[in-house]
Design a protein around this motif. Structure first.
Motif, PDB file in Angstrom:
ATOM      1  N   UNK A  15       0.888  -0.706  -0.270  1.00  0.00           N
ATOM      2  CA  UNK A  15       0.169  -0.245   0.374  1.00  0.00           C
ATOM      3  C   UNK A  15       0.883   1.389  -0.004  1.00  0.00           C
ATOM      4  N   UNK A  16       0.511   2.357  -0.786  1.00  0.00           N
ATOM      5  CA  UNK A  16       1.229   3.406  -0.872  1.00  0.00           C
ATOM      6  C   UNK A  16       0.656   4.519  -1.384  1.00  0.00           C
ATOM      7  N   UNK A  17      -0.067   5.742  -1.441  1.00  0.00           N
ATOM      8  CA  UNK A  17      -0.461   7.002  -1.940  1.00  0.00           C
ATOM      9  C   UNK A  17       0.826   7.682  -2.358  1.00  0.00           C
ATOM     10  N   UNK A  34      -2.377   4.476  15.227  1.00  0.00           N
ATOM     11  CA  UNK A  34      -1.644   4.272  16.489  1.00  0.00           C
ATOM     12  C   UNK A  34      -0.662   3.645  17.090  1.00  0.00           C
ATOM     13  N   UNK A  35       0.205   4.547  16.571  1.00  0.00           N
ATOM     14  CA  UNK A  35       1.391   4.838  17.178  1.00  0.00           C
ATOM     15  C   UNK A  35       2.241   4.348  15.921  1.00  0.00           C
ATOM     16  N   UNK A  36       2.037   3.719  14.710  1.00  0.00           N
ATOM     17  CA  UNK A  36       2.817   2.442  14.178  1.00  0.00           C
ATOM     18  C   UNK A  36       3.448   4.356  12.958  1.00  0.00           C
ATOM     19  N   UNK A  37       5.176   4.160  12.787  1.00  0.00           N
ATOM     20  CA  UNK A  37       5.549   5.656  11.771  1.00  0.00           C
ATOM     21  C   UNK A  37       5.457   4.949  10.255  1.00  0.00           C
ATOM     22  N   UNK A  38       4.663   6.015   9.405  1.00  0.00           N
ATOM     23  CA  UNK A  38       5.400   5.779   8.166  1.00  0.00           C
ATOM     24  C   UNK A  38       6.017   6.604   7.744  1.00  0.00           C
ATOM     25  N   UNK A  39       6.306   6.798   6.222  1.00  0.00           N
ATOM     26  CA  UNK A  39       6.840   7.713   5.679  1.00  0.00           C
ATOM     27  C   UNK A  39       6.367   8.708   4.683  1.00  0.00           C
ATOM     28  N   UNK A  40       6.679   9.154   4.897  1.00  0.00           N
ATOM     29  CA  UNK A  40       6.482  10.672   3.519  1.00  0.00           C
ATOM     30  C   UNK A  40       7.352  11.711   3.046  1.00  0.00           C
ATOM     31  N   UNK A  41       7.643  10.838   1.398  1.00  0.00           N
ATOM     32  CA  UNK A  41       8.936  11.330   0.960  1.00  0.00           C
ATOM     33  C   UNK A  41       8.279  12.881  -0.210  1.00  0.00           C
ATOM     34  N   UNK A  42       8.757  13.383   0.067  1.00  0.00           N
ATOM     35  CA  UNK A  42       8.491  14.785  -0.996  1.00  0.00           C
ATOM     36  C   UNK A  42       9.281  14.900  -1.698  1.00  0.00           C
ATOM     37  N   UNK A  43       9.232  15.388  -3.481  1.00  0.00           N
ATOM     38  CA  UNK A  43      10.113  15.731  -4.453  1.00  0.00           C
ATOM     39  C   UNK A  43       9.516  16.426  -4.797  1.00  0.00           C
ATOM     40  N   UNK A  96       3.172  -1.905   5.026  1.00  0.00           N
ATOM     41  CA  UNK A  96       3.873  -2.875   5.237  1.00  0.00           C
ATOM     42  C   UNK A  96       3.602  -3.485   6.178  1.00  0.00           C
ATOM     43  N   UNK A  97       4.185  -3.233   7.883  1.00  0.00           N
ATOM     44  CA  UNK A  97       4.042  -3.842   9.417  1.00  0.00           C
ATOM     45  C   UNK A  97       2.721  -3.048   9.509  1.00  0.00           C
ATOM     46  N   UNK A  98       1.642  -2.251   8.766  1.00  0.00           N
ATOM     47  CA  UNK A  98       0.650  -1.972   9.323  1.00  0.00           C
ATOM     48  C   UNK A  98      -0.958  -2.666   9.088  1.00  0.00           C
ATOM     49  N   UNK A  99      -2.063  -2.688  10.613  1.00  0.00           N
ATOM     50  CA  UNK A  99      -2.880  -3.455   9.984  1.00  0.00           C
ATOM     51  C   UNK A  99      -3.173  -2.289   8.946  1.00  0.00           C
TER      52      UNK A  99
END
Length: 140
Positions: free
Chosen positions: A4-6, A84-93, A111-114
């Motif tokens: 999953x990605x946006x 719920x505290x899980x960290x994702x990553x946002x990259x700006x280009x 990927x590790x988040x339900x």
């Protein structure tokens, strides 16, 4: 939710330096996203603020600015309360295009988040709203 990605891309009639300011300066972030406690800086934690239903100040989004390559790339860790505290990553280009800047957002790390489908839809919709607000910001 694996893979999953946006990914969002918008074109802005402004220089990369101007768009960079809207991504990193507290008062500019407030115009299209949420006010930050202070300007964003590499290696530092950040918090984008809002209010609870009773008007009390609250963190809406938070994480750490992992990388800054002004005015080309910035990477944040990113979470919101529903993660719920899980960290994702946002990259700006930020890329130069004729008469402006192409701004691309990659929101990954689910990927590790339900993450239920509705959460992904809410994040997708939220980015659409905020990027639309960025297009409408007065100085752009």
């Amino acid at each position: 939710m694996s893979n999953a990605e946006i990914i969002k891309t918008i074109f802005l009639a402004a220089s990369r330096e101007t768009v960079w300011d809207f991504l990193t300066r507290s008062e500019k972030l407030a115009e299209w996203f949420h006010p930050a406690e202070r300007d964003l800086a590499e290696g530092e934690d950040y918090a984008l603020m809002g209010q609870t239903d009773d008007g009390a100040p609250a963190r809406l989004c938070w994480g750490t600015v992992v990388e800054m390559d002004k005015p080309s790339k910035m990477v944040w860790t990113f979470t919101i309360r529903p993660l719920d505290g899980a960290m994702t990553t946002v990259t700006w280009l930020l890329d130069d295009v004729a008469d402006g800047t192409r701004l691309t957002l990659h929101h990954t790390g689910f990927t590790d988040i339900a993450a239920p489908f509705e959460l992904m839809r809410a994040l997708d919709s939220g980015w659409d709203k905020h990027l639309s607000d960025l297009r409408a910001a007065d100085a752009l």
